[in-house]
Design a protein around this motif. Structure first.
Motif: not given
Length: 84
Positions: A36, A42, A80
């Motif tokens: 991340v 997330l 990501i």
């Protein structure tokens, strides 16, 4: 020198790909970990099918998770990357 060694569960990742979160599309392969790059939440579907939200993931974190999908609903983190 080490590029021909088999990938084991304790070996570092050999592949990486940027992730575009999607509620409908699975990742190209089940992740070994997820990087991340920008702080946020997330939301993923884990290997076993469970939806899970990791809250307040800090920038630069590597989560050692087997995810099949990164969901757009609930994901506020950015930059990501899936690691295989």
């Amino acid at each position: 020198m080490y590029s021909d060694l088999p990938t084991t569960l304790t070996a570092p990742a050999r592949e990486a790909a940027a992730i575009t979160p999607s509620n409908e599309t699975d990742l190209a392969a089940m992740s070994r970990a997820v990087y991340v790059g920008s702080t946020g939440d997330l939301a993923v579907t884990m290997a076993g099918g469970q939806p899970t939200v990791f809250r307040n993931v800090p920038a630069g974190a590597i989560l050692p998770i087997r995810a099949r999908r990164v969901l757009s609903d609930g994901t506020t983190a950015g930059d990501i990357v899936a690691l295989w």
